[in-house]
Structures are given as C-alpha cells and as structure tokens.
Motif scaffolding. Structure first.
Motif, PDB file in Angstrom:
ATOM      1  N   PHE A  12     -41.840  -5.354 -80.221  1.00 48.57           N
ATOM      2  CA  PHE A  12     -43.196  -4.973 -80.617  1.00 48.57           C
ATOM      3  C   PHE A  12     -43.158  -4.092 -81.872  1.00 48.57           C
ATOM      4  O   PHE A  12     -43.836  -4.373 -82.853  1.00 48.57           O
ATOM      5  CB  PHE A  12     -43.930  -4.257 -79.473  1.00 48.57           C
ATOM      6  N   ASP A  31     -36.267   5.154 -83.679  1.00 49.46           N
ATOM      7  CA  ASP A  31     -35.856   4.866 -82.301  1.00 49.46           C
ATOM      8  C   ASP A  31     -34.555   5.632 -82.054  1.00 49.46           C
ATOM      9  O   ASP A  31     -33.538   5.341 -82.688  1.00 49.46           O
ATOM     10  CB  ASP A  31     -35.650   3.351 -82.117  1.00 49.46           C
ATOM     11  N   ASN A  33     -32.514   5.404 -79.823  1.00 48.22           N
ATOM     12  CA  ASN A  33     -31.444   4.563 -79.260  1.00 48.22           C
ATOM     13  C   ASN A  33     -31.041   3.412 -80.171  1.00 48.22           C
ATOM     14  O   ASN A  33     -30.184   2.606 -79.819  1.00 48.22           O
ATOM     15  CB  ASN A  33     -31.909   3.999 -77.911  1.00 48.22           C
ATOM     16  N   SER A  40     -35.817  -5.677 -75.362  1.00 46.27           N
ATOM     17  CA  SER A  40     -35.704  -6.673 -76.437  1.00 46.27           C
ATOM     18  C   SER A  40     -34.267  -7.027 -76.796  1.00 46.27           C
ATOM     19  O   SER A  40     -34.042  -7.942 -77.590  1.00 46.27           O
ATOM     20  CB  SER A  40     -36.437  -6.167 -77.686  1.00 46.27           C
ATOM     21  N   ALA A 208     -30.158 -11.611 -66.204  1.00 42.54           N
ATOM     22  CA  ALA A 208     -29.974 -12.945 -66.786  1.00 42.54           C
ATOM     23  C   ALA A 208     -28.499 -13.128 -67.143  1.00 42.54           C
ATOM     24  O   ALA A 208     -27.743 -12.150 -67.211  1.00 42.54           O
ATOM     25  CB  ALA A 208     -30.835 -13.088 -68.037  1.00 42.54           C
ATOM     26  N   GLY A 282     -32.255  -5.812 -67.905  1.00 38.13           N
ATOM     27  CA  GLY A 282     -33.153  -4.927 -68.642  1.00 38.13           C
ATOM     28  C   GLY A 282     -34.451  -4.727 -67.873  1.00 38.13           C
ATOM     29  O   GLY A 282     -34.703  -5.391 -66.862  1.00 38.13           O
ATOM     30  N   GLY A 309     -45.515  -5.766 -72.842  1.00 37.88           N
ATOM     31  CA  GLY A 309     -45.113  -7.160 -73.155  1.00 37.88           C
ATOM     32  C   GLY A 309     -44.676  -7.939 -71.933  1.00 37.88           C
ATOM     33  O   GLY A 309     -44.678  -9.164 -71.921  1.00 37.88           O
TER      34      GLY A 309
END
Ligand SMILES: Cc1cc2nc3c(=O)[nH]c(=O)nc-3n(C[C@H](O)[C@H](O)[C@H](O)COP(=O)(O)OP(=O)(O)OC[C@H]3O[C@@H](n4cnc5c(N)ncnc54)[C@H](O)[C@@H]3O)c2cc1C
Length: 341
Positions: A12, A31, A33, A40, A208, A282, A309
């Motif tokens: 985003f 950011d 991090n 993301s 995942a 995540g 999101g």
C-alpha cells in the motif's frame, strides 16, 4: 521539505508513493523494518476477481484495479528495471459436481454483463492429461481471463527500484513533513485498537509454501480445494494459504502448512515430487468490515490511512493508490463509501 511522508513500505505505502511521485509530488517513505517487512514480503500474489454476481462497490473497485494492473506494473518495471513478476495468465478452477456446473454456467452470463469485453468467465472441457490443469470430477473447468499474478516480494522490490529511480528516499526513520499517510498494516490496526479501546482490525495469519516447479511462463493459476496455485515467472510455484484468527506466532510455519501441502498434492498430484524451497507466514491486515480502510486517519485529524488489504491487498493496490493520490493531492474523494476509515 517533501510534500508527502508515507509511513509503511508495504504494497500500500509503496504503490501510493509511486502514484503520487508520478503525479509530480515529492515523497519520502519511512519504515523502521525496511520495505516488504510485513504481509507484502510474501510469495503468493494471486490477482483474482470475486465471482461475477451480487455486484457491489467493492467488486467494482476490484475490477477496476485488476484492469489497471497491467499498465501499472509495466510502468513500474520500465522505470526501475526490476520485474514484479506480473502476467495476466488467467485462472482455472475444477467443477466438482452437477450443481456447481450449472452455477458456473450461469455466471458466464453475469460475467459477460459485468466484465463486458474486458475479460471472460467460461466453462470449458478439461484439457488432456499432461496439461497444467486441475483434475475435475465433472470433466469441466471454469476459466477466467481476468486473473493475473505478481510475485509479492519481487513486486515490492520493483516498486522500490522505480521509486529510487525517481529520486524517492526510503528511510528507516524521519520526521513527518507535508501530508502524512499511515500504511502500517497490522501494527497500524493495533495502534487504533489500543487508542479506541475496541477492535478496529487485526492480523489474520496466513502460511504459504514455494515449490521448485516450473509450470511454464504462461501457465494459468489454479484455484482448487480452496487453495491458490500460482506459477511464477521464475520457475517457482506458490501454494497458499492458511487463514488463522488464533495463533501464537504470526511468522512461523507449522503442521497447518503441511496440511495445505498435502491437500495441494491431492488436488494436483503432479506436484508430488516438487521440492519445497520456502515456507513463509505473515499477518494479513484485516479490518472489522473486511474492506480496505482509506481516507482520513481515525486517530490523527488531517492525516491519512490506507490499511485493511486483507487477502487482496496486491489486487487492490493500483486503484487504491489512485484514489489516495486523488484525495491527498487534489482533495478529490472517489472512495467507495464502505472503504471510508
Ligand atoms: C499468506 C498470505 C497470502 C496472501 N496472498 C495474497 C494474494 O494472493 N493476493 C493478494 O492480493 N494479497 C494476498 N495477501 C494479502 C497481502 O499480502 C496484504 O493485503 C498486503 O500485503 C497488505 O499490505 P500493506 O502494505 O497494507 O501491509 P504490510 O505489507 O504489512 O506493510 C506494513 C508496513 O508498515 C511498516 N510499519 C509498521 N509500523 C510502522 C511505523 N510506525 N512507521 C512506519 N512503518 C511502519 C511495517 O514494517 C510494514 O513494512 C496475502 C497475505 C498472506 C499473509
């Protein structure tokens, strides 16, 4: 002095930074991090539509975003020289029984009406064995030509490269200058929960896996047994995901991912011997309404938010970036009512 400070370098924050920069604003992204440290930084990247029926503003917004994606990602790739792994390769879904077949056929008509000439939703006979497609009990599949994929982590790297090529700084800390946008994902939702003393949104964990399996550069994504199978351009295949409201550690993988992999192999036996090269987890930023949260920030008057999101942040990002740029740069509010913070 910059025009806009963007807090959060996920999809985003980076997409909004990109569109604002393209429109001539000076932007700085911060950011602590680093880019793609949150949701993301993953591996799945299905840009897939909702079913074409029961139309609402969220589906219309998503359709617009999916249709914009090709030009959005092409320009990002050309500017920064890094591929986001975007391709509109479509999607195949097996049809389990007669009832589902009738439903899928009825959606051919609603898709023609709602998607018009932009894309097709059609029922096709399953191709011959040996072709990249899911086994189907009825012998039929749904094929849509709207679905596309990106590689999430590479897409963020592509945006970072494009922003850097445009002279945008991405820093670990800075003071706020100009307009301020918070695109801070799950941390941003938690901050609002704390301040309001009630749940505004939270993180839904997803696990995942990435397999070394080359389905081919134009292979469609599959959706079978509620799992996404995403063939990436680099010869890997992502499979996801779990959806967990309760978890101890948002970033570790466990037996639930093994279960996903077992189901994936049952749905696509051709994957049986494919090596698993990465396991990833995540937290998806989910608002209470499940819709994106855009507009004025609920805690900071005069500042902005882009969050929520959830499962389709990458699919929504191009259009969200446009409407946030409209709002911040031109004061033009084209936000769907249900997305307002
Ligand atoms: C397993 C899984 C599979 C998914 N599959 C898909 C998919 O197939 N298709 C799809 O479209 N979407 C998918 N998603 C959802 C998608 O990843 C998210 O919707 C999206 O990444 C959210 O982006 P974001 O920028 O809002 O948040 P994030 O990516 O979490 O970014 C927030 C950033 O804010 C930073 N931050 C936090 N606090 C501060 C602060 N105070 N100041 C500055 N920065 C701060 C963080 O470090 C982080 O980098 C999936 C998610 C998961 C977990």
């Amino acid at each position: 002095m910059v025009d806009i400070t963007i807090r959060g370098a996920g999809i985003f924050g980076l997409s909004i930074a990109w569109v604002c920069t393209r429109r001539g604003a000076s932007v700085r992204v911060v950011d602590p991090n680093g880019p793609a440290a949150g949701a993301s930084g993953g591996i799945v990247g299905a840009l897939a539509p909702h079913v074409p029926e029961n139309w609402n503003e969220k589906k219309a917004f998503q359709l617009a975003s999916l249709l914009m994606a090709e030009s959005f990602w092409t320009e990002v790739a050309q500017t920064g020289g890094v591929s986001p792994g975007y391709a509109r390769t479509g999607r195949l879904q097996p049809i389990a029984d007669e009832r589902a077949l009738v439903l899928a056929q009825s959606r051919e008509d609603t898709a023609a009406e709602l998607w018009q000439d932009h894309a097709r939703w059609e029922v096709i006979a399953a191709p011959e064995a040996g072709t990249w497609s899911p086994p189907s009990a009825t012998g039929f599949l749904i094929r849509d030509t709207l679905s596309a994929r990106v590689h999430p982590r590479q897409a963020c790297a592509a945006l970072v490269a494009a922003l850097c090529a445009m002279g945008v700084e991405i820093v670990k800390e800075t003071v706020d200058e100009g307009q301020v946008l918070h695109a801070t994902g799950v941390a941003g939702l938690a901050e609002i929960n704390r301040a309001k003393g009630k749940t505004f949104g939270n993180g839904v964990k997803g696990q995942a896996a990435l397999l070394a399996f080359d389905a081919g550069p134009q292979a469609p994504q599959l959706f079978a047994d509620t799992l996404h199978f995403i063939p990436h351009a680099d010869g890997t295949l992502a499979i996801g995901s779990t959806s967990e409201r309760d978890y101890k550690d948002g970033h570790s993988t466990d037996a639930l991912l093994d279960e996903v992999l077992n189901r994936a192999i049952a749905a696509m036996p051709v994957l049986r011997d494919a090596p698993v090269i990465e396991r990833w987890a995540g937290l998806r930023p989910r608002s209470q309404s499940r819709a994106p949260v855009l507009g004025e920030h609920p805690l900071y008057p005069g500042q902005f938010i882009a969050n929520g999101g959830f499962k389709i942040g990458f699919g929504m990002a191009p259009r969200i970036a446009e409407v946030m740029a409209d709002l911040m740069l031109e004061g033009r509010d084209e936000m769907p009512e249900g997305f307002r913070a």
